[in-house]
Design a protein around this motif. Structure first.
Motif, PDB file in Angstrom:
ATOM      1  N   ASN A  26       4.064   7.948  -8.429  1.00  0.00           N
ATOM      2  CA  ASN A  26       2.782   8.051  -8.617  1.00  0.00           C
ATOM      3  C   ASN A  26       1.870   8.624  -7.503  1.00  0.00           C
ATOM      4  OD1 ASN A  26      -0.199   6.708  -8.518  1.00  0.00           O
ATOM      5  ND2 ASN A  26       1.433   5.490  -7.605  1.00  0.00           N
ATOM      6  N   TYR A  27       2.424   8.221  -6.197  1.00  0.00           N
ATOM      7  CA  TYR A  27       1.606   8.722  -5.015  1.00  0.00           C
ATOM      8  C   TYR A  27       1.928  10.168  -4.586  1.00  0.00           C
ATOM      9  CZ  TYR A  27      -0.101   3.941  -4.460  1.00  0.00           C
ATOM     10  OH  TYR A  27      -0.676   2.997  -4.706  1.00  0.00           O
ATOM     11  N   CYS A  36      -0.654  11.775  -6.705  1.00  0.00           N
ATOM     12  CA  CYS A  36      -1.938  11.322  -5.945  1.00  0.00           C
ATOM     13  C   CYS A  36      -2.133  12.773  -4.937  1.00  0.00           C
ATOM     14  CB  CYS A  36      -1.963  10.172  -5.191  1.00  0.00           C
ATOM     15  SG  CYS A  36      -2.109   8.926  -6.598  1.00  0.00           S
ATOM     16  N   GLY A  50      -1.479   2.674   2.995  1.00  0.00           N
ATOM     17  CA  GLY A  50      -0.693   3.119   1.984  1.00  0.00           C
ATOM     18  C   GLY A  50       0.398   2.080   1.531  1.00  0.00           C
ATOM     19  N   PHE A 109      -1.526  -0.277  -0.790  1.00  0.00           N
ATOM     20  CA  PHE A 109      -1.674   0.511  -2.107  1.00  0.00           C
ATOM     21  C   PHE A 109      -0.410   0.212  -2.954  1.00  0.00           C
ATOM     22  CE2 PHE A 109      -4.475   4.311  -1.013  1.00  0.00           C
ATOM     23  CZ  PHE A 109      -5.571   3.672  -0.647  1.00  0.00           C
ATOM     24  N   CYS A 158      -2.493   8.099   0.753  1.00  0.00           N
ATOM     25  CA  CYS A 158      -1.547   8.143  -0.375  1.00  0.00           C
ATOM     26  C   CYS A 158      -0.027   8.567   0.258  1.00  0.00           C
ATOM     27  CB  CYS A 158      -1.845   9.081  -1.418  1.00  0.00           C
ATOM     28  SG  CYS A 158      -3.123   8.455  -2.443  1.00  0.00           S
ATOM     29  N   ALA A 188       1.682   5.621   1.628  1.00  0.00           N
ATOM     30  CA  ALA A 188       2.304   4.895   0.313  1.00  0.00           C
ATOM     31  C   ALA A 188       3.623   5.430   0.005  1.00  0.00           C
ATOM     32  CB  ALA A 188       1.305   4.879  -0.666  1.00  0.00           C
ATOM     33  N   ILE A 189       3.502   6.968   0.251  1.00  0.00           N
ATOM     34  CA  ILE A 189       4.776   7.574  -0.165  1.00  0.00           C
ATOM     35  C   ILE A 189       5.972   7.403   0.912  1.00  0.00           C
ATOM     36  CG2 ILE A 189       5.948   9.866  -0.039  1.00  0.00           C
ATOM     37  CD1 ILE A 189       3.350  11.114  -1.371  1.00  0.00           C
ATOM     38  N   GLY A 227      -0.244   9.073 -11.554  1.00  0.00           N
ATOM     39  CA  GLY A 227      -0.890   9.418 -10.203  1.00  0.00           C
ATOM     40  C   GLY A 227      -2.131  10.323 -10.266  1.00  0.00           C
ATOM     41  N   ASN A 234      -4.854   7.761 -11.041  1.00  0.00           N
ATOM     42  CA  ASN A 234      -4.807   6.638  -9.974  1.00  0.00           C
ATOM     43  C   ASN A 234      -5.860   7.380  -8.882  1.00  0.00           C
ATOM     44  OD1 ASN A 234      -4.565   4.917  -7.915  1.00  0.00           O
ATOM     45  ND2 ASN A 234      -2.606   5.474  -7.699  1.00  0.00           N
ATOM     46  N   PHE A 235      -5.317   8.725  -8.540  1.00  0.00           N
ATOM     47  CA  PHE A 235      -6.215   9.305  -7.498  1.00  0.00           C
ATOM     48  C   PHE A 235      -7.811   9.580  -7.796  1.00  0.00           C
ATOM     49  CE2 PHE A 235      -7.705  12.952  -4.993  1.00  0.00           C
ATOM     50  CZ  PHE A 235      -7.289  12.701  -3.805  1.00  0.00           C
TER      51      PHE A 235
END
Length: 306
Positions: free
Chosen positions: A35-36, A39, A70, A73, A199, A202-203, A233, A236-237
């Motif tokens: 999902n990131y 994002c 992240g 997150f 983000c 987070a990835i 994603g 979410n963003f």
């Protein structure tokens, strides 16, 4: 109110999408990681000037802390998904929205950036918010699992109480850090830049954990989980993007923005869960929802009366 409305709609969409993951056999953690990626792509599409990235000092304190955010997150998103699936969408919404207590307390006692004197009514609202969270998490009705079997939502009871509490703590910490870091290290026009960097962190963190799990546990990566994550994603963003725009339009007054945002999110998510997933609220849940609205109004009645 446009930013408020859009943020609320995309936030509710998050809860509803993650609630559907078990039905479509989507691995929640795999979906959260991917999902990131969506994002970041969404953020790049919304960035009017990509030259902003040329001015980023990647080894600076602000950038490194934002990348580390992240990781928070990923943790928060996993807890939101588990609470929506194991407890209910309403309990998830209550936990997430009642978490405004945490940024309010940090602003009051740690950052000391509040622009008002807290009264007895404000403090009473904080206590009522915690009571509302507990009442909203109590489940006594039967729920349907992803396999179609019916189970009693009380079992295991400890898990059903702990998950909303952990979601409450994680979401509150997230909101506190987002509000603080975005103001401290980024200019008003750098909303998407801040979010893209967070983000990206987070990835890096999520993908690293996923790779370890694949190599050590032999986990399989299925297209459903990738597709579910990419779909997730976008809202979410956008939910956070419009929330930050709402904050900016009201001078970063979290005490004013978060209560309105939280009230709307709770009411819309409860209605949506009832319409789409036929989630029924017991009497304690309904009373908790009512207390949540009262608590939020009490916490910020000064701002809401302006």
């Amino acid at each position: 109110m446009l930013y408020f409305s859009l943020s609320v709609l995309f936030t509710v969409a998050l809860y509803l999408i993650m609630r559907a993951f078990p039905r479509y056999k989507v691995d929640s953690f795999h979906a959260v990681v991917f999902n990131y990626y969506a994002c970041v792509l969404t953020g790049l599409l919304l960035t009017p000037d990509l030259h902003l990235f040329q001015n980023v000092t990647w080894h600076s304190e602000g950038t490194l802390i934002t990348l580390a955010l992240g990781g928070m997150f990923v943790v928060t998103f996993m807890l939101i998904g588990l609470t929506a699936q194991k407890v209910s969408v309403t309990a998830t919404s209550l936990a997430g929205n009642m978490s405004l207590v945490i940024p309010v307390l940090f602003g009051l006692f740690v950052f000391k950036n509040n622009n008002k004197e807290f009264t007895v009514i404000n403090y009473a609202g904080l206590v009522i918010a915690l009571v509302a969270l507990a009442l909203g998490a109590i489940q006594s009705t039967k729920k349907e699992t992803s396999a179609g079997a019916v189970t009693n939502a009380r079992s295991p009871a400890n898990l059903l109480l702990i998950l909303p509490l952990l979601t409450f703590l994680a979401a509150g910490t997230n909101n506190t850090l987002i509000n603080y870091l975005s103001v401290k290290y980024y200019a008003p026009g750098e909303t998407t830049l801040f979010m893209i960097i967070a983000c990206s962190g987070a990835i890096l963190i999520g993908s690293g954990i996923l790779l370890v799990r694949i190599l050590t546990r032999g986990e399989k990566l299925h297209w459903r989980s990738v597709a579910g994550g990419l779909i997730l994603g976008v809202p979410n963003f956008l939910s956070l993007y419009f929330l930050l725009l709402a904050l900016a339009s009201f001078g970063n007054s979290a005490a004013f923005v978060f209560p309105i945002y939280n009230i709307l999110t709770m009411l819309v998510s409860a209605c949506a869960a009832w319409l789409i997933y036929h989630e029924r609220l017991n009497h304690l849940n309904k009373f908790g929802l009512l207390l949540a609205v009262i608590a939020i109004i009490m916490i910020s009645y000064q701002e809401l009366s302006l």
